[in-house]
Write a protein that holds these residues in place. Structure first.
Motif: not given
Lengths: 487, 432
Positions: A34-46, A48-63
């Motif tokens: 995910g380009a946004r996650a990668a810009g943050m060093g891939t620290a994205f599990i917490g 998870a607010d874009d489409g790449s949440a499906l990869y980093y933390n799928p629960a994020g899509i609920a929001f």
């Protein structure tokens, strides 16, 4: 069924992902999906607010209300260099060591994510991404070149390709206003190819040498005779390639504490054992001293091309992430991930035509390529700052501890611990998010000295660096027909 | 000869092979010198020619074999059953009639648990051939039939480079010495060529028989370059001067062999103190002495100092070309000529005995040109020292005393007791 415009979009995405080559991450993991996650060093599990949440933390899509489409792309330029500490006498080594740069030099990796809120509590998502991939190529030679000018570690491997595509539909469910869980069963397609030189005069060639010793050199000590005979054989190349289709799954959990503006995420992606079916092929030079003595078809009979089976295991991923946005216009996130690469201990290859069922065949029923990886750990931290309504910038750092033990460091896995520094930005325009990132991946210099590898000539200094860059486009699904009409 | 047997004998080579795919592991290469495949291209000296033929008598103790043993590397040789094969320098060429008693197979077959499995080595790594010249090394290849009655040299080539290849039922390559060396894909090569050219000219007393330096250099360069292109370490040897061998003796030295005084030889045969009396000359003189009648010596008995100087000069020119070719191709030069010179000037110590370059001096066999096993051991140790110094290795040297104890050449004795004087020989001259 998607409409005509949707079908065109899906076709485009399928084309992009099908054409992608994966190549990176800890060993063969890829973390920058995910380009946004990668810009943050891939620290994205917490986060998870874009489409790449499906990869980093799928629960994020609920929001994520509404319907969104996101396409992420990544380009990698790997600069790998290996300076062997020992070589055969007379070996010609390039002045700066061997380049193991991937060819082509720019390796694209593409991902596609789509989310659609079904109800207040239920959100559906679908992602296509490649969490595992590898593209290694140390082939600096033609088969007819003098042996001592060829890549010295070719008996440990010359080329490898791995692509593992996850097609993951996901359902996320809000268990409360602030907490969600998600589960995503996945159809997983894996393609693996390994290529290496064979009949190493200091390795497998000696086996033949010992068997022929008393016939060719009666009265000469066996080991001495075998060493001479093994040099009279041609070098060969083996290539095994196979594909497998199997299933896996991802699950996630995300909790958002509104008071402290802190998110906590948990994620898990299952391990996959791909039962490969494919081909093994062998080729040999046809001008060598023993050819007319043993017959021109001897080696082709000993190494018959054939269908093979095998299995290849990719690790499970466990992750926990925190993010906090209490500081004005700023979000800070931290991830810790573990991948149980210990599962990747070996790759068994099974030859249907082997020494047990056909005369003069030199292949065993099972050849087990031992790797003995250990678990890998990632520590990632990222910061995101909103500069204006339509511009956000990011910084990140990722510490990636390699799972590859010294014994397996070589042309297939020239890996080392890594420190990655990332920057990124998102610009909003006409309801669409354009995101970019750049990552400087600095590998620690790694020197190996494994006695068991001395005759594979893979001991030495590995000195690597990689540039990664990517971009993403995210837009609301209702905007899609307009977009298609416009173009 | 077990010719019918051979075609069947080697067929099992074609059906070998199981379990090749597993990787083997050895120790790391620590020395800059890889001794895995040691190939020698040479003539009679490196072959182990001695006395009156090439046979196991000295082959097994030839200096390349001794060096290979110290390097702990395989060194299969084309072992020939006694009394051997090959023409002897200074004697007329012989017809090739093989086998001769007590030979059976001529080439030695290695013993196997089942006698029916006895076989010669299929490949050899000592490719040295008595009588081979540099030009032959790139041109002469085995030609059937294996025994060519009118051509001993071709027969020797066949027995070394073409045995058992000439017997195979399937066509296999028939290599020249140079092609053979390359085909064995050496890691270390020794080139001892050019000595026979020098011997041929010196024994004939004809400097014009020496090869043209430019042509020699071109061929030598081809050989060294061809081996170096395989990334082999290549050691080339300079050409020893035949006038340093026991075949040629000044009247001072010859006198001790034929039991007389130098004056008798110079005055009785009208030669100068700087001329050389050949081995055949010394034999003729001895024969005349026993008959008490001095007469003209047969052709080839004396080589004048002027001719010797001319030949020596030409040898030096070839050696310069060898050094040049080695330098151009990054090979190293072992100065075999200097070794022979040192032996001639000061002899060498073996235990309590000083071995000399004189005929019957303990170094040379009865042909006076090629050494016995003690001589080979001395060369081997000198070469091993050179290898250790050049490649920073520490290969052990050979126990020369142990070899000397079993070497009949060390038992050769010059005549002792009285000597032939002018009066005894009926010469009307006054001895000083």
């Amino acid at each position: 069924m998607p409409g005509p415009a949707g079908a065109r979009i899906l076709a485009l995405v399928a084309l992009l992902t099908a054409g992608s080559l994966s190549c990176f991450g800890s060993a063969f993991s890829i973390a920058e999906l995910g380009a946004r996650a990668a810009g943050m060093g891939t620290a994205f599990i917490g986060v998870a607010d874009d489409g790449s949440a499906l990869y980093y933390n799928p629960a994020g899509i609920a929001f994520q209300p509404g319907k969104h489409m996101e396409m992420d792309s990544l380009v990698v330029v790997g600069l790998f260099r290996f300076t062997p500490s020992a070589t055969p006498v007379g070996q010609v080594v390039p002045a700066n060591g061997y380049s193991q740069s991937i060819k082509p030099h720019f390796i694209p990796v593409a991902s596609m994510y789509m989310t659609a809120q079904m109800s207040d509590k239920l959100t559906f998502g679908f992602g296509i991404f490649t969490p595992f991939g590898l593209s290694a190529n140390s082939t600096n030679f033609h088969d007819g070149d003098p042996n001592l000018t060829k890549f010295v570690g070719r008996f440990a491997g010359t080329r490898a390709r791995l692509e593992q595509f996850w097609f993951q539909p996901t359902l996320a469910y809000k268990v409360s206003k602030n907490a969600a869980i998600a589960v995503g069963p996945a159809f997983v397609h894996t393609h693996l190819m390994l290529e290496q030189s064979i009949l190493n005069p200091k390795g497998d060639g000696l086996v033949f040498g010992r068997q022929a010793a008393n016939t060719l050199f009666p009265g000469v000590p066996k080991e001495q005779a075998a060493a001479v005979i093994s040099r009279l054989l041609p070098e060969g190349r083996s290539r095994v390639a196979g594909t497998a289709d199997t299933v896996g799954f991802s699950v996630g959990f995300l909790y958002k504490d509104e008071g402290s503006k802190t998110n906590v995420g948990l994620t898990f992606r299952s391990a996959i054992t791909s039962h490969l079916k494919g081909k093994a092929s062998f080729a040999f030079g046809n001008d060598y001293p023993l050819q007319q003595y043993i017959g021109s078809d001897f080696l082709t009979n000993a190494f018959p091309n054939q269908n093979i089976t095998g299995s290849f295991t990719t690790p499970a991923t466990y992750g926990i992430g925190l993010s906090n946005s209490s500081v004005h216009k700023m979000r800070i996130s931290f991830d810790f991930r573990m991948q149980d690469y210990k599962r990747f201990s070996s790759v068994p290859l099974n030859f249907g035509i082997n020494e047990t069922n056909k005369k003069n065949v030199a292949l065993p029923a099972e050849q087990r390529l031992a790797f003995n990886f250990k678990n890998s750990y990632h520590y990632a931290v990222g910061v995101e700052r909103t500069l204006s309504e339509d511009l956000t910038v990011r910084l990140g750092y990722l510490r990636d501890l390699s799972p590859v033990p010294d014994q397996s460091v070589g042309p297939l896995f020239p890996d080392a611990n890594r420190n990655s520094f990332t920057i990124g930005a998102t610009k909003k325009r006409n309801g669409k998010d354009y995101t970019m990132f750049y990552e400087a991946m600095v590998f620690e210099h790694r020197t190996t000295d494994v006695a068991a590898n001395s005759n594979l000539y893979t001991n030495g200094l590995y000195h690597n660096f990689a540039h990664l860059a990517g971009m993403a486009l995210r837009f609301d699904m209702p905007a899609m027909p307009k977009l298609m009409k416009k173009h | 000869m077990k010719t019918q047997y051979l075609g069947v004998k080697f067929f099992p080579v074609a059906v070998l092979g199981v379990g090749i795919y597993c990787s083997g592991l050895l120790q790391a290469q620590t020395s800059p010198l890889d001794t895995t495949t040691f190939v020698v291209m040479g003539e009679g000296l490196a072959a182990g020619m001695a006395n009156f033929g090439l046979s196991t008598t000295v082959q097994t103790g030839s200096f390349p074999a001794l060096v290979a043993a110290q390097l702990k590397t395989a060194f299969p040789q084309p072992l020939i059953q006694p009394p051997g094969i090959g023409d002897v320098v200074g004697y007329p060429m012989r017809e090739a009639i093989l086998p001769v008693y007590p030979q059976g197979t001529v080439r030695v077959f290695q013993s196997q648990p089942n006698p029916n499995d006895d076989a010669p080595t299929v490949f050899v790594l000592n490719l040295s051939i008595p009588g081979l010249k540099l030009a032959d090394s790139v041109l002469m290849r085995p030609v059937p039939p294996i025994i060519q009655q009118k051509n001993m040299k071709q027969t020797v080539v066949n027995m070394i480079l073409g045995f058992p290849q000439l017997f195979f039922q399937r066509p296999v390559p028939l290599w020249t010495q140079f092609d053979y060396a390359k085909a064995m894909f050496p890691t270390l090569s020794l080139v001892e060529l050019g000595f026979y050219e020098a011997l041929d000219a010196a024994v004939a007393g004809d400097p014009t028989r020496m090869p043209d330096p430019a042509a020699f250099a071109a061929t030598y360069g081809t050989v060294v370059r061809g081996l170096r292109d395989l990334q082999a370490q290549v050691i080339v040897t300079t050409i020893p001067n035949p006038f340093d061998t026991a075949y040629f003796a000044t009247p001072d030295i010859a006198a001790s062999v034929v039991a007389t005084s130098p004056f008798i030889l110079t005055a009785g045969y009208h030669i100068t103190g700087q001329d050389y009396i050949t081995r055949n000359g010394m034999q003729a003189i001895s024969s005349q002495f026993w008959k008490r009648t001095l007469g003209p010596l047969p052709a080839g008995s004396v080589v004048t100092a002027a001719v010797a100087a001319d030949i020596t000069s030409r040898i030096n020119a070839l050696n310069a070309q060898i050094v040049s070719a080695a330098k151009a191709n990054n090979a190293v030069v072992y100065d075999l000529n200097a070794f022979f010179r040192k032996l001639r000037v000061s002899g060498m110590q073996v235990g309590t005995r000083t071995v000399t370059a004189d005929y019957l001096g303990g170094f040379y066999s009865l042909d006076a040109v090629y050494p016995g096993t003690t001589g080979h051991a001395l060369i081997a140790n000198d070469l091993l020292s050179f290898i250790n110094q050049t490649y920073k290795t520490s290969f052990p040297t050979v126990n020369v005393q142990a070899i000397a104890a079993a070497d009949p050449v060390m038992s050769y004795q010059k005549p002792a007791g009285g000597s032939f004087g002018a009066r005894m020989l009926g010469l009307d001259i006054n001895e000083p």
